[in-house]
Scaffold this active site. Structure first.
Site, PDB file in Angstrom:
ATOM      1  N   ASP A   1       0.828  -1.187   0.000  1.00 30.35           N
ATOM      2  CA  ASP A   1       0.000   0.000   0.000  1.00 30.35           C
ATOM      3  C   ASP A   1       0.872   1.250   0.000  1.00 30.35           C
ATOM      4  O   ASP A   1       1.665   1.460   0.911  1.00 30.35           O
ATOM      5  CB  ASP A   1      -0.862  -0.049   1.270  1.00 30.35           C
ATOM      6  CG  ASP A   1      -1.984   0.944   1.217  1.00 30.35           C
ATOM      7  OD1 ASP A   1      -2.607   1.045   0.149  1.00 30.35           O
ATOM      8  OD2 ASP A   1      -2.221   1.624   2.220  1.00 30.35           O
TER       9      ASP A   1
ATOM     10  N   ASP B   1      -9.258  -0.063   1.456  1.00 28.82           N
ATOM     11  CA  ASP B   1      -9.266   0.449   0.085  1.00 28.82           C
ATOM     12  C   ASP B   1     -10.607   0.148  -0.578  1.00 28.82           C
ATOM     13  O   ASP B   1     -11.188   0.995  -1.251  1.00 28.82           O
ATOM     14  CB  ASP B   1      -8.137  -0.186  -0.744  1.00 28.82           C
ATOM     15  CG  ASP B   1      -6.777   0.425  -0.412  1.00 28.82           C
ATOM     16  OD1 ASP B   1      -6.744   1.395   0.368  1.00 28.82           O
ATOM     17  OD2 ASP B   1      -5.752  -0.064  -0.927  1.00 28.82           O
TER      18      ASP B   1
ATOM     19  N   THR C   1      -0.657   5.061  -4.784  1.00 25.88           N
ATOM     20  CA  THR C   1       0.534   4.802  -5.588  1.00 25.88           C
ATOM     21  C   THR C   1       0.409   5.521  -6.927  1.00 25.88           C
ATOM     22  O   THR C   1       1.371   6.145  -7.410  1.00 25.88           O
ATOM     23  CB  THR C   1       0.713   3.293  -5.834  1.00 25.88           C
ATOM     24  OG1 THR C   1       0.453   2.615  -4.616  1.00 25.88           O
ATOM     25  CG2 THR C   1       2.090   2.967  -6.301  1.00 25.88           C
TER      26      THR C   1
HETATM   27  P1  ADP Z   1      -3.009   2.421  -5.918  1.00 26.43           P
HETATM   28  O1  ADP Z   1      -2.298   2.662  -4.617  1.00 26.43           O
HETATM   29  O2  ADP Z   1      -2.735   3.502  -6.888  1.00 26.43           O
HETATM   30  O3  ADP Z   1      -4.455   2.113  -5.753  1.00 26.43           O
HETATM   31  P2  ADP Z   1      -2.711  -0.342  -6.577  1.00 26.43           P
HETATM   32  O4  ADP Z   1      -1.503  -1.159  -6.289  1.00 26.43           O
HETATM   33  O5  ADP Z   1      -3.932  -0.590  -5.795  1.00 26.43           O
HETATM   34  O6  ADP Z   1      -2.285   1.149  -6.521  1.00 26.43           O
HETATM   35  O7  ADP Z   1      -3.029  -0.572  -8.114  1.00 26.43           O
HETATM   36  C1  ADP Z   1      -4.091   0.065  -8.753  1.00 26.43           C
HETATM   37  C2  ADP Z   1      -3.993  -0.152 -10.232  1.00 26.43           C
HETATM   38  O8  ADP Z   1      -4.087  -1.534 -10.556  1.00 26.43           O
HETATM   39  C3  ADP Z   1      -5.130   0.533 -10.969  1.00 26.43           C
HETATM   40  O9  ADP Z   1      -4.613   1.261 -12.047  1.00 26.43           O
HETATM   41  C4  ADP Z   1      -5.988  -0.626 -11.438  1.00 26.43           C
HETATM   42  O10 ADP Z   1      -6.683  -0.342 -12.636  1.00 26.43           O
HETATM   43  C5  ADP Z   1      -4.960  -1.701 -11.646  1.00 26.43           C
HETATM   44  N1  ADP Z   1      -5.545  -3.045 -11.646  1.00 26.43           N
HETATM   45  C6  ADP Z   1      -6.289  -3.659 -10.715  1.00 26.43           C
HETATM   46  N2  ADP Z   1      -6.644  -4.901 -11.098  1.00 26.43           N
HETATM   47  C7  ADP Z   1      -6.099  -5.098 -12.332  1.00 26.43           C
HETATM   48  C8  ADP Z   1      -6.097  -6.170 -13.280  1.00 26.43           C
HETATM   49  N3  ADP Z   1      -6.730  -7.302 -13.055  1.00 26.43           N
HETATM   50  N4  ADP Z   1      -5.411  -5.982 -14.421  1.00 26.43           N
HETATM   51  C9  ADP Z   1      -4.751  -4.846 -14.653  1.00 26.43           C
HETATM   52  N5  ADP Z   1      -4.720  -3.806 -13.820  1.00 26.43           N
HETATM   53  C10 ADP Z   1      -5.388  -3.913 -12.678  1.00 26.43           C
HETATM   54 MG    MG Z   2      -5.358   0.512  -4.824  1.00 23.63          MG
END
Ligand code: ADP
Ligand code: MG
Length: 540
Positions: free
Chosen positions: A63, A390, A97
């Site tokens: 996170d 989240d 992120t």
């Molecule tokens: P943040 O802290 O920005 O929320 P995360 O590590 O939670 O970072 O990642 C969020 C990103 O991952 C988003 O851009 C989301 O669209 C992408 N994401 C989530 N699930 C998938 C998936 N199955 N395939 C591709 N991208 C994904």
């Molecule tokens: Mg996220």
């Protein structure tokens, strides 16, 4: 004249000053370092970080905001980057992120423009135009969803939770999160009060046994096994003082010269305790939550009257109990009347693997719910908790604003494409800045791909080609490693996460670009301890 040669001090002597291009370069570098730090954690295939503090406590997480909060960052520009994550967390609860990564890229690309001798004010103006246009475009790209679409809400929760150790149980957890939010959501005011949702953790069972309880779960057992294990139609008293006879402060001596004296002393104590419990009994309470200790004699009388009692309940739990059951927290027994008592359908003790918990169900306030997370170890449970938070944040964003966008980089690529079209219509040097802004957005799909071991250049090129063909939801689905319609693949995010991430990232990037002079006073490191040691050594 001698006067002219005297230096003039306008600042303390030890102030460090960095000016112009050096200041910019330095700040941009610091921001980039912070962005690079969280970069590898983005997306479902992102890696985790293990953070160990000075006390040896370990946090394992994916996170963004948790990582940055745990790191002790000193550089002022780097601190501003950490603030982006914090704002993102408090405003929308997810996308930290993304926001930090975006700010890092905006600054990195601004540096290319600075190297081309483009003045910072021009870049800032371009970024400002781009951010404004991006918000407009995003609003058009957002798709309206209805409150009743639980299926979509579940996908939103699952997208939020992927990559955070919740993979195998994400359907179950997404369902819990959606049900919790729906229980607490206030349809009229379109708001949700997160205080109504309690997250409680219990070690031992598998994650899939996590559950939603309509009411509160308190991690305390009844104080004596003589007490009933469950109480129906509970009338609850909340007391924030000890049900004990106070011992005088400090050391006291009681001189007792005969067995009779001792007996009368003991009797007096018991009488006081009996009177205390009598007040509770006569108020009509059958459940007591006490913030402090409960003496054994008091326990005995409470148990004899079939009263269920817990001791050393945390202050925050007392407040939650008060909100949920309508009980007033009382600070002295003279305040206790039947009108202070709260209500719940049932209060019972539940044994869960290593823990004994108290469930307070069917509270007067039906909005009070608890998500009870089970898991094998503390680190696992903590990361699941962050995933759930989240998820909660994302679902409430969707319900508040009523709009979603396609994830997996789809929305960023579409936005980037539209911004390029916009910049082509503009003349002037700002156009260059808008183009860089559009390019910075591609960092999201590119990093998602890179973290999954795919070739980022291939993926981004392919995505751009697909979007040019009009596939505006095409994203890189990392569960199949294919480029496909992200909406259909169920990779769905709240619009608000994206608008907030882009606006806070661009604001901070512009703020950092505006700085061309850093004046840092260098506080003398306090040598108190070492000088104390020295003087001690001298003494001996
Ligand atoms: P943040 O802290 O920005 O929320 P995360 O590590 O939670 O970072 O990642 C969020 C990103 O991952 C988003 O851009 C989301 O669209 C992408 N994401 C989530 N699930 C998938 C998936 N199955 N395939 C591709 N991208 C994904
Ligand atoms: Mg996220």
């Amino acid at each position: 004249m001698t006067n002219e040669k005297q230096p003039i001090y306008v600042m303390p002597e030890n102030t460090q000053r960095t000016l112009g291009r050096d200041a910019q370069r330095n700040n941009i570098l610091a921001a980039k370092v912070v962005a690079d730090c969280v970069k590898t954690t983005l997306g479902p295939k992102g890696m985790d970080k293990m953070l160990v503090d000075a006390m040896g406590n370990i946090v394992i997480t994916n996170d963004g905001v948790t990582i940055l909060r745990e790191m002790e960052i000193e550089h002022p520009a780097a601190k501003m980057m950490v603030d982006i994550a914090k704002t993102q967390e408090s405003e929308v609860g997810d996308g930290t992120t993304t926001a930090v990564l975006l700010a890092g890229r905006l600054l990195e690309y601004a540096e290319t423009l600075l190297d081309m001798k483009i003045h910072p004010t021009v870049i800032i103006k371009g970024y400002k135009l781009a951010a404004k246009e991006a918000e407009k475009i995003l609003n058009e790209l957002g798709i309206a969803v209805n409150y009743d679409r639980d299926d979509i809400l579940r996908y939103v929760a699952m997208t939020a939770m992927t990559g955070k150790g919740a993979e195998n149980d994400k359907e179950k957890l997404a369902d819990l999160v959606v049900r919790a939010v729906k229980k607490t959501y206030d349809k009229n005011n379109k708001t949700i009060n997160f205080e109504d949702i309690k997250i409680e953790k219990s070690k031992g069972q598998a994650i899939e046994n996590s559950e939603l309880i309509e009411g509160l779960v308190i991690d305390k057992s009844r104080v004596s096994i003589e007490m009933p294990q469950k109480v129906e139609n509970a009338r609850i008293a909340l007391v924030d003082f000890a049900l004990e006879v106070k011992n005088p402060e400090g050391e006291t001596r009681i001189s007792i010269s005969s067995p009779e004296q001792l007996q009368s002393f003991v009797d007096r104590e018991e009488k006081l305790l009996r009177e205390m419990t009598q007040k509770i009994i006569s108020s009509g309470a059958n459940v007591v939550f006490c913030q402090r200790g409960i003496d054994e004699v008091a326990q005995y009388y409470l148990a004899k009257n079939n009263i269920y009692a817990c001791r050393r309940v945390s202050k925050s739990d007392m407040e939650k109990l008060s909100r949920a059951t309508g009980a007033h927290i009382i600070s002295s027994l003279s305040e206790l009347t039947s009108s202070c008592l709260g209500k719940a359908r049932i209060v019972r003790e539940v044994i869960s693997a290593e823990d004994k918990l108290t469930y307070v169900e069917g509270c007067e306030n039906p909005k009070a719910v608890t998500i009870l997370i089970h898991g094998g170890t503390e680190h696992v449970i903590d990361e699941i908790e962050r995933a759930i938070r989240d998820g909660l944040g994302d679902i409430s964003s969707v319900l508040n604003q009523g709009k979603i966008v396609a994830g997996a980089g789809a929305v960023e690529v579409e936005l980037s494409k539209k911004l390029r079209e916009f910049s082509n219509k503009l003349g002037g040097r700002e156009q260059l800045a808008i183009e860089q802004f559009a390019r910075a957005l591609e960092a999201i799909p590119s990093t998602l791909a890179e973290n999954a071991g795919l070739d980022p250049i291939d993926i981004v090129t392919e995505l751009k080609a697909r979007h040019d063909k009009g596939e505006k939801y095409a994203g890189v689905n990392l569960l199949t490693n294919k480029i496909e319609n992200a909406l259909e693949a169920g990779v769905i995010e709240p619009l608000k996460t994206k608008t907030q991430a882009i606006s806070s990232a661009s604001e901070v990037a512009m703020m950092i670009l505006r700085i061309d002079d850093v004046l840092a006073s260098n506080p003398q490191k306090s040598n108190k301890n070492s000088s104390m040691l020295q003087s001690m050594n001298e003494e001996f």
